[in-house]
Design a protein around this motif. Structure first.
Motif, PDB file in Angstrom:
ATOM      1  N   ASN A  89       0.820  -1.218   0.000  1.00  0.00           N
ATOM      2  CA  ASN A  89       0.000   0.000   0.000  1.00  0.00           C
ATOM      3  C   ASN A  89       0.851   1.264   0.000  1.00  0.00           C
ATOM      4  O   ASN A  89       0.504   2.253  -0.656  1.00  0.00           O
ATOM      5  CB  ASN A  89      -0.957  -0.002   1.191  1.00  0.00           C
ATOM      6  CG  ASN A  89      -2.100  -0.984   0.999  1.00  0.00           C
ATOM      7  OD1 ASN A  89      -2.520  -1.252  -0.129  1.00  0.00           O
ATOM      8  ND2 ASN A  89      -2.604  -1.535   2.088  1.00  0.00           N
ATOM      9  N   THR A  90       1.971   1.242   0.735  1.00  0.00           N
ATOM     10  CA  THR A  90       2.845   2.418   0.711  1.00  0.00           C
ATOM     11  C   THR A  90       3.506   2.575  -0.660  1.00  0.00           C
ATOM     12  O   THR A  90       3.721   3.696  -1.128  1.00  0.00           O
ATOM     13  CB  THR A  90       3.907   2.334   1.819  1.00  0.00           C
ATOM     14  OG1 THR A  90       4.578   1.060   1.752  1.00  0.00           O
ATOM     15  CG2 THR A  90       3.278   2.496   3.187  1.00  0.00           C
ATOM     16  N   MET A  91       3.804   1.467  -1.314  1.00  0.00           N
ATOM     17  CA  MET A  91       4.342   1.534  -2.672  1.00  0.00           C
ATOM     18  C   MET A  91       3.320   2.144  -3.618  1.00  0.00           C
ATOM     19  O   MET A  91       3.647   2.996  -4.450  1.00  0.00           O
ATOM     20  CB  MET A  91       4.756   0.137  -3.143  1.00  0.00           C
ATOM     21  CG  MET A  91       5.956  -0.434  -2.404  1.00  0.00           C
ATOM     22  SD  MET A  91       6.213  -2.201  -2.709  1.00  0.00           S
ATOM     23  CE  MET A  91       6.928  -2.174  -4.365  1.00  0.00           C
ATOM     24  N   ILE A  92       2.068   1.728  -3.504  1.00  0.00           N
ATOM     25  CA  ILE A  92       1.005   2.276  -4.341  1.00  0.00           C
ATOM     26  C   ILE A  92       0.881   3.781  -4.136  1.00  0.00           C
ATOM     27  O   ILE A  92       0.647   4.548  -5.085  1.00  0.00           O
ATOM     28  CB  ILE A  92      -0.334   1.564  -4.025  1.00  0.00           C
ATOM     29  CG1 ILE A  92      -0.278   0.102  -4.497  1.00  0.00           C
ATOM     30  CG2 ILE A  92      -1.509   2.293  -4.679  1.00  0.00           C
ATOM     31  CD1 ILE A  92      -1.416  -0.754  -3.983  1.00  0.00           C
ATOM     32  N   ASN A  93       1.087   4.214  -2.877  1.00  0.00           N
ATOM     33  CA  ASN A  93       0.963   5.637  -2.543  1.00  0.00           C
ATOM     34  C   ASN A  93       2.255   6.419  -2.778  1.00  0.00           C
ATOM     35  O   ASN A  93       2.298   7.632  -2.540  1.00  0.00           O
ATOM     36  CB  ASN A  93       0.534   5.791  -1.086  1.00  0.00           C
ATOM     37  CG  ASN A  93      -0.865   5.267  -0.838  1.00  0.00           C
ATOM     38  OD1 ASN A  93      -1.719   5.298  -1.725  1.00  0.00           O
ATOM     39  ND2 ASN A  93      -1.104   4.766   0.367  1.00  0.00           N
ATOM     40  N   GLY A  94       3.309   5.732  -3.226  1.00  0.00           N
ATOM     41  CA  GLY A  94       4.577   6.411  -3.478  1.00  0.00           C
ATOM     42  C   GLY A  94       5.261   6.902  -2.220  1.00  0.00           C
ATOM     43  O   GLY A  94       5.936   7.939  -2.229  1.00  0.00           O
ATOM     44  N   GLU A  95       5.111   6.170  -1.125  1.00  0.00           N
ATOM     45  CA  GLU A  95       5.684   6.560   0.169  1.00  0.00           C
ATOM     46  C   GLU A  95       6.895   5.680   0.481  1.00  0.00           C
ATOM     47  O   GLU A  95       6.772   4.465   0.584  1.00  0.00           O
ATOM     48  CB  GLU A  95       4.634   6.403   1.274  1.00  0.00           C
ATOM     49  CG  GLU A  95       3.399   7.266   1.057  1.00  0.00           C
ATOM     50  CD  GLU A  95       2.258   6.909   2.005  1.00  0.00           C
ATOM     51  OE1 GLU A  95       2.424   5.942   2.786  1.00  0.00           O
ATOM     52  OE2 GLU A  95       1.218   7.584   1.947  1.00  0.00           O
ATOM     53  N   TYR A  96       8.069   6.321   0.636  1.00  0.00           N
ATOM     54  CA  TYR A  96       9.294   5.548   0.855  1.00  0.00           C
ATOM     55  C   TYR A  96      10.196   6.137   1.940  1.00  0.00           C
ATOM     56  O   TYR A  96      11.300   5.632   2.158  1.00  0.00           O
ATOM     57  CB  TYR A  96      10.086   5.452  -0.452  1.00  0.00           C
ATOM     58  CG  TYR A  96       9.276   4.867  -1.578  1.00  0.00           C
ATOM     59  CD1 TYR A  96       8.943   3.519  -1.582  1.00  0.00           C
ATOM     60  CD2 TYR A  96       8.830   5.662  -2.633  1.00  0.00           C
ATOM     61  CE1 TYR A  96       8.175   2.973  -2.612  1.00  0.00           C
ATOM     62  CE2 TYR A  96       8.079   5.129  -3.668  1.00  0.00           C
ATOM     63  CZ  TYR A  96       7.751   3.782  -3.644  1.00  0.00           C
ATOM     64  OH  TYR A  96       6.996   3.251  -4.657  1.00  0.00           O
ATOM     65  N   ASP A  97       9.748   7.173   2.610  1.00  0.00           N
ATOM     66  CA  ASP A  97      10.592   7.868   3.582  1.00  0.00           C
ATOM     67  C   ASP A  97      10.520   7.188   4.950  1.00  0.00           C
ATOM     68  O   ASP A  97      10.121   7.784   5.947  1.00  0.00           O
ATOM     69  CB  ASP A  97      10.171   9.335   3.688  1.00  0.00           C
ATOM     70  CG  ASP A  97      11.159  10.157   4.506  1.00  0.00           C
ATOM     71  OD1 ASP A  97      12.305   9.699   4.664  1.00  0.00           O
ATOM     72  OD2 ASP A  97      10.770  11.231   5.001  1.00  0.00           O
ATOM     73  N   PHE A  98      10.899   5.915   4.996  1.00  0.00           N
ATOM     74  CA  PHE A  98      10.837   5.137   6.242  1.00  0.00           C
ATOM     75  C   PHE A  98      11.519   3.804   5.967  1.00  0.00           C
ATOM     76  O   PHE A  98      11.928   3.520   4.836  1.00  0.00           O
ATOM     77  CB  PHE A  98       9.378   4.883   6.665  1.00  0.00           C
ATOM     78  CG  PHE A  98       8.592   4.133   5.629  1.00  0.00           C
ATOM     79  CD1 PHE A  98       8.576   2.752   5.604  1.00  0.00           C
ATOM     80  CD2 PHE A  98       7.893   4.819   4.635  1.00  0.00           C
ATOM     81  CE1 PHE A  98       7.879   2.061   4.622  1.00  0.00           C
ATOM     82  CE2 PHE A  98       7.193   4.129   3.653  1.00  0.00           C
ATOM     83  CZ  PHE A  98       7.182   2.752   3.649  1.00  0.00           C
ATOM     84  N   GLY A  99      11.621   2.978   6.984  1.00  0.00           N
ATOM     85  CA  GLY A  99      12.018   1.589   6.798  1.00  0.00           C
ATOM     86  C   GLY A  99      13.502   1.377   6.559  1.00  0.00           C
ATOM     87  O   GLY A  99      14.339   2.237   6.825  1.00  0.00           O
ATOM     88  N   PHE A 100      13.829   0.202   6.024  1.00  0.00           N
ATOM     89  CA  PHE A 100      15.212  -0.219   5.816  1.00  0.00           C
ATOM     90  C   PHE A 100      15.767   0.421   4.554  1.00  0.00           C
ATOM     91  O   PHE A 100      15.266   0.190   3.451  1.00  0.00           O
ATOM     92  CB  PHE A 100      15.271  -1.750   5.720  1.00  0.00           C
ATOM     93  CG  PHE A 100      16.664  -2.308   5.721  1.00  0.00           C
ATOM     94  CD1 PHE A 100      17.485  -2.162   6.824  1.00  0.00           C
ATOM     95  CD2 PHE A 100      17.141  -2.987   4.616  1.00  0.00           C
ATOM     96  CE1 PHE A 100      18.773  -2.678   6.827  1.00  0.00           C
ATOM     97  CE2 PHE A 100      18.424  -3.515   4.606  1.00  0.00           C
ATOM     98  CZ  PHE A 100      19.244  -3.357   5.726  1.00  0.00           C
ATOM     99  N   ALA A 101      16.800   1.224   4.691  1.00  0.00           N
ATOM    100  CA  ALA A 101      17.281   2.065   3.605  1.00  0.00           C
ATOM    101  C   ALA A 101      17.972   1.266   2.499  1.00  0.00           C
ATOM    102  O   ALA A 101      18.631   0.258   2.745  1.00  0.00           O
ATOM    103  CB  ALA A 101      18.254   3.114   4.142  1.00  0.00           C
ATOM    104  N   VAL A 102      17.831   1.772   1.284  1.00  0.00           N
ATOM    105  CA  VAL A 102      18.482   1.180   0.121  1.00  0.00           C
ATOM    106  C   VAL A 102      19.992   1.091   0.325  1.00  0.00           C
ATOM    107  O   VAL A 102      20.626   0.085  -0.035  1.00  0.00           O
ATOM    108  CB  VAL A 102      18.146   2.005  -1.139  1.00  0.00           C
ATOM    109  CG1 VAL A 102      19.047   1.626  -2.310  1.00  0.00           C
ATOM    110  CG2 VAL A 102      16.680   1.835  -1.513  1.00  0.00           C
TER     111      VAL A 102
END
Length: 288
Positions: free
Chosen positions: A221-234
């Protein structure tokens, strides 16, 4: 129990907090002293100016830092934990690092009559904060039996998998699996978006079947919403995949998909997404 915790990043900070809340006497060290002081204000316990000071008198010394060089610096470097670790103590490294480093540290610890476990974790920041980490362990059974009830403060499951280095090898397998799963999820969502599907509705359906995964449940769902400013970093994922790819060259295994996804993550970094969550693989497909 008297314990020390070296490294108060997004994982170590709550992990050390769980130990203090479980009734252990915790002494913490962090390279940025202000972080250690903030931890003390939140949880109590003690702060130390060096890893050696934190480790002095500890029954178990926990480490959770960035990479192989960071681990060496806080364990075997000047003012490292082994300078003051008492005979009979146990050192547990939760850093995701190389299996070769784990074997190296096991020897260095044995010379000081200190037991050692390589014990990388999975579950991310949320798992650390909620005390729901999975811990993959390499080392001796007796050391694991000493550490396990203490690690239970922040783990939902921990398991001894073999000799020193086995924990790190298991973590490499974990990251290899994640890389492929996230890329598959990204491609499925990209396909659905191009086909004008209601991707959220599709995910709701297929997450009940054989395609279900942690990544789908927690990231779709966060991918669908284009939300990436969290979690385990690239950036951290690429560090982990580099370790796995190097080990593959050493043991003769073929990691074609892993190498490919690693390059996809390099594309995300070039787009300025080094600190984005690993689910940001979708951005290179969607042109975000």
């Amino acid at each position: 129990m008297q314990v020390s915790f070296i490294g108060l990043g997004v994982m170590g900070y709550p992990m050390a907090g769980h130990l203090q809340q479980a009734g252990h006497s915790v002494s913490v060290y962090n390279r940025t002293a202000a972080k250690a002081q903030a931890w003390q204000q939140t949880y109590g316990g003690k702060t130390a100016a060096t890893p050696a000071e934190a480790a002095a008198g500890a029954d178990i010394i926990f480490v959770c830092v960035g990479n192989d060089d960071d681990v060496r610096a806080v364990i075997t470097g000047s003012q490292g934990a082994l300078e003051t670790a008492k005979p009979g103590a146990l050192l547990v490294d939760h850093t995701t690092a190389s299996a070769q480093l784990a074997r190296e540290l096991a020897i260095a610890c044995a010379e000081k009559q200190v037991a050692f476990l390589d014990a990388p974790v999975s579950g991310g920041q949320a798992g650390a904060e909620n005390g729901q980490l999975t811990i993959m362990v390499g080392g001796e059974q007796s050391a694991f039996e000493k550490a396990q009830p203490v690690m239970d403060a922040y783990a939902r499951h921990s398991q001894l998998l073999g000799e020193h280095g086995s924990g790190q090898l298991a973590k490499m397998m974990n990251q290899i699996c994640i890389a492929g799963i996230v890329q598959g999820l990204a491609e499925a969502l990209h396909f659905g978006q191009q086909a004008n599907m209601d991707c959220a509705a599709v995910i709701d359906v297929i997450s009940k079947g054989a395609a279900q995964s942690w990544q789908m449940e927690n990231r779709a769902n966060t991918m669908i919403n284009g939300e990436y400013d969290f979690g385990f970093a690239v950036d951290w994922m690429r560090k982990d995949l580099a370790i796995a790819l190097e080990e593959a060259r050493r043991n003769g295994s073929t990691l074609a998909l892993t190498a490919l996804v690693d390059q996809y993550y390099a594309d995300v970094q070039k787009r300025g997404g080094g600190r984005w969550d690993t689910s940001s693989l979708l951005t290179r497909l969607a042109g975000a």
